[in-house]
Design a protein around this motif. Structure first.
Motif, PDB file in Angstrom:
ATOM      1  N   ALA A  24      17.929 -57.731  27.082  1.00 53.59           N
ATOM      2  CA  ALA A  24      16.734 -57.889  27.926  1.00 53.59           C
ATOM      3  C   ALA A  24      15.595 -57.007  27.422  1.00 53.59           C
ATOM      4  N   TYR A  25      15.913 -55.792  27.025  1.00 55.76           N
ATOM      5  CA  TYR A  25      14.898 -54.884  26.480  1.00 55.76           C
ATOM      6  C   TYR A  25      14.265 -55.491  25.225  1.00 55.76           C
ATOM      7  N   ASN A  26      15.114 -56.032  24.343  1.00 53.79           N
ATOM      8  CA  ASN A  26      14.611 -56.648  23.109  1.00 53.79           C
ATOM      9  C   ASN A  26      13.739 -57.867  23.402  1.00 53.79           C
ATOM     10  N   LEU A  27      14.115 -58.642  24.398  1.00 55.85           N
ATOM     11  CA  LEU A  27      13.326 -59.818  24.755  1.00 55.85           C
ATOM     12  C   LEU A  27      11.955 -59.428  25.315  1.00 55.85           C
ATOM     13  N   ARG A  28      11.888 -58.311  25.996  1.00 63.43           N
ATOM     14  CA  ARG A  28      10.611 -57.863  26.561  1.00 63.43           C
ATOM     15  C   ARG A  28       9.667 -57.356  25.475  1.00 63.43           C
ATOM     16  N   GLY A  29      10.204 -56.965  24.344  1.00 62.75           N
ATOM     17  CA  GLY A  29       9.382 -56.434  23.257  1.00 62.75           C
ATOM     18  C   GLY A  29       8.883 -57.532  22.341  1.00 62.75           C
ATOM     19  N   LYS A  30       8.634 -57.173  21.106  1.00 63.77           N
ATOM     20  CA  LYS A  30       8.087 -58.096  20.112  1.00 63.77           C
ATOM     21  C   LYS A  30       9.033 -59.257  19.804  1.00 63.77           C
ATOM     22  N   LEU A  31      10.326 -59.010  19.942  1.00 63.70           N
ATOM     23  CA  LEU A  31      11.293 -60.067  19.627  1.00 63.70           C
ATOM     24  C   LEU A  31      11.188 -61.241  20.595  1.00 63.70           C
ATOM     25  N   GLY A  32      10.645 -61.005  21.776  1.00 59.26           N
ATOM     26  CA  GLY A  32      10.499 -62.062  22.777  1.00 59.26           C
ATOM     27  C   GLY A  32       9.481 -63.114  22.399  1.00 59.26           C
ATOM     28  N   ARG A  33       8.743 -62.869  21.347  1.00 59.61           N
ATOM     29  CA  ARG A  33       7.734 -63.838  20.905  1.00 59.61           C
ATOM     30  C   ARG A  33       8.282 -64.807  19.858  1.00 59.61           C
ATOM     31  N   GLU A  34       9.457 -64.528  19.349  1.00 59.40           N
ATOM     32  CA  GLU A  34      10.055 -65.376  18.318  1.00 59.40           C
ATOM     33  C   GLU A  34      11.117 -66.279  18.961  1.00 59.40           C
ATOM     34  N   PRO A  35      10.920 -67.605  18.885  1.00 56.62           N
ATOM     35  CA  PRO A  35      11.862 -68.530  19.544  1.00 56.62           C
ATOM     36  C   PRO A  35      13.318 -68.342  19.124  1.00 56.62           C
ATOM     37  N   GLN A  36      13.554 -68.051  17.850  1.00 56.52           N
ATOM     38  CA  GLN A  36      14.938 -67.867  17.389  1.00 56.52           C
ATOM     39  C   GLN A  36      15.583 -66.649  18.062  1.00 56.52           C
ATOM     40  N   GLN A  37      14.811 -65.587  18.200  1.00 60.26           N
ATOM     41  CA  GLN A  37      15.339 -64.382  18.828  1.00 60.26           C
ATOM     42  C   GLN A  37      15.555 -64.589  20.325  1.00 60.26           C
ATOM     43  N   TYR A  51      19.166 -63.963  21.963  1.00 61.52           N
ATOM     44  CA  TYR A  51      19.391 -63.021  23.049  1.00 61.52           C
ATOM     45  C   TYR A  51      19.705 -63.730  24.368  1.00 61.52           C
ATOM     46  N   GLY A  52      19.132 -64.898  24.571  1.00 61.50           N
ATOM     47  CA  GLY A  52      19.473 -65.683  25.760  1.00 61.50           C
ATOM     48  C   GLY A  52      20.941 -66.068  25.759  1.00 61.50           C
ATOM     49  N   ARG A  53      21.431 -66.500  24.604  1.00 65.66           N
ATOM     50  CA  ARG A  53      22.856 -66.857  24.475  1.00 65.66           C
ATOM     51  C   ARG A  53      23.732 -65.622  24.701  1.00 65.66           C
ATOM     52  N   LEU A  54      23.310 -64.492  24.144  1.00 64.28           N
ATOM     53  CA  LEU A  54      24.055 -63.251  24.301  1.00 64.28           C
ATOM     54  C   LEU A  54      24.126 -62.832  25.773  1.00 64.28           C
ATOM     55  N   ILE A  55      23.001 -62.915  26.458  1.00 62.00           N
ATOM     56  CA  ILE A  55      22.974 -62.571  27.885  1.00 62.00           C
ATOM     57  C   ILE A  55      23.887 -63.507  28.673  1.00 62.00           C
ATOM     58  N   GLN A  56      23.857 -64.792  28.345  1.00 61.14           N
ATOM     59  CA  GLN A  56      24.713 -65.750  29.041  1.00 61.14           C
ATOM     60  C   GLN A  56      26.191 -65.443  28.806  1.00 61.14           C
ATOM     61  N   GLU A  57      26.575 -65.184  27.560  1.00 60.90           N
ATOM     62  CA  GLU A  57      27.976 -64.896  27.234  1.00 60.90           C
ATOM     63  C   GLU A  57      28.463 -63.629  27.935  1.00 60.90           C
ATOM     64  N   GLU A  58      27.638 -62.599  27.890  1.00 58.67           N
ATOM     65  CA  GLU A  58      28.049 -61.331  28.503  1.00 58.67           C
ATOM     66  C   GLU A  58      28.096 -61.433  30.023  1.00 58.67           C
ATOM     67  N   SER A  59      27.185 -62.204  30.609  1.00 53.55           N
ATOM     68  CA  SER A  59      27.234 -62.375  32.065  1.00 53.55           C
ATOM     69  C   SER A  59      28.466 -63.180  32.463  1.00 53.55           C
ATOM     70  N   GLU A  60      28.887 -64.116  31.607  1.00 53.14           N
ATOM     71  CA  GLU A  60      30.126 -64.853  31.881  1.00 53.14           C
ATOM     72  C   GLU A  60      31.327 -63.926  31.811  1.00 53.14           C
ATOM     73  N   LYS A  61      31.314 -62.989  30.863  1.00 58.29           N
ATOM     74  CA  LYS A  61      32.394 -62.001  30.782  1.00 58.29           C
ATOM     75  C   LYS A  61      32.427 -61.145  32.045  1.00 58.29           C
ATOM     76  N   LEU A  62      31.236 -60.737  32.498  1.00 60.07           N
ATOM     77  CA  LEU A  62      31.173 -59.956  33.735  1.00 60.07           C
ATOM     78  C   LEU A  62      31.714 -60.753  34.912  1.00 60.07           C
ATOM     79  N   GLY A  63      31.318 -62.008  34.998  1.00 52.56           N
ATOM     80  CA  GLY A  63      31.811 -62.862  36.077  1.00 52.56           C
ATOM     81  C   GLY A  63      33.320 -62.989  36.042  1.00 52.56           C
ATOM     82  N   ALA A  64      33.874 -63.162  34.849  1.00 53.53           N
ATOM     83  CA  ALA A  64      35.332 -63.272  34.705  1.00 53.53           C
ATOM     84  C   ALA A  64      36.015 -61.967  35.106  1.00 53.53           C
ATOM     85  N   LEU A  65      35.406 -60.854  34.733  1.00 54.42           N
ATOM     86  CA  LEU A  65      35.987 -59.563  35.088  1.00 54.42           C
ATOM     87  C   LEU A  65      35.955 -59.347  36.604  1.00 54.42           C
TER      88      LEU A  65
END
Length: 152
Positions: free
Chosen positions: A45-58, A62-76
């Motif tokens: 989230a920090y990276n998305l708020r910075g300069k990386l948030g302007r690049e669609p690939q990034q 990071y969106g995929r990463l946030i989704q995967e990690e939130s799914e891990k949290l949900g499973a836990l």
């Protein structure tokens, strides 16, 4: 008689201490397991708020990463709730017909990305003619996920 009572009390005291140790280890383990995905989500989230948030690939990365990690949290969280339910004596809830291949697929979905990132290949073979089973879907998924995690 008094010696038997004293012996029983000592044994119960030792069992109580072991149970307290197990509970502390459980809490410490859960705390550690919760911190890891939270740290990854926070960093992404920090990276998305910075300069990386302007690049669609990034943003996609990071969106995929946030989704995967939130799914891990949900499973836990589900595992912790399942543990609490088991402690309360409610391990199996409502049983319903369930397809074995669907249960296996659902159980693998949460671990698949982690397995791939660690270079673990998975081969799945399920007989297509298996009849549905009568099961608590959530409890069965958790049991299968535990087996997958242990087998890694």
């Amino acid at each position: 008689m008094i010696l038997a009572i004293v012996g029983t009390l000592m044994q119960l005291s030792r069992q109580s201490e072991r149970l307290a140790d197990l509970q502390m280890n459980f809490v410490a383990g859960v705390s550690h397991e919760l911190r890891t995905p939270l740290t990854v989500i926070r960093t992404a989230a920090y990276n998305l708020r910075g300069k990386l948030g302007r690049e669609p690939q990034q943003v996609e990365k990071y969106g995929r990463l946030i989704q995967e990690e939130s799914e891990k949290l949900g499973a836990l969280v589900e595992q912790v709730l399942q543990y609490a339910s088991a402690q309360a004596g409610h391990v199996i809830r409502e049983r319903e017909p369930a397809a074995v291949d669907a249960l296996i697929e659902e159980s693998l979905a949460s671990s698949l990305e982690r397995m791939r990132s660690r270079g673990i290949e998975l081969e799945k073979r399920v007989d297509v003619d298996l009849p549905p089973i009568l099961a608590d879907r959530l409890a069965m998924r958790h049991a299968l996920q535990n087996l997958i995690e242990i087998g890694r």
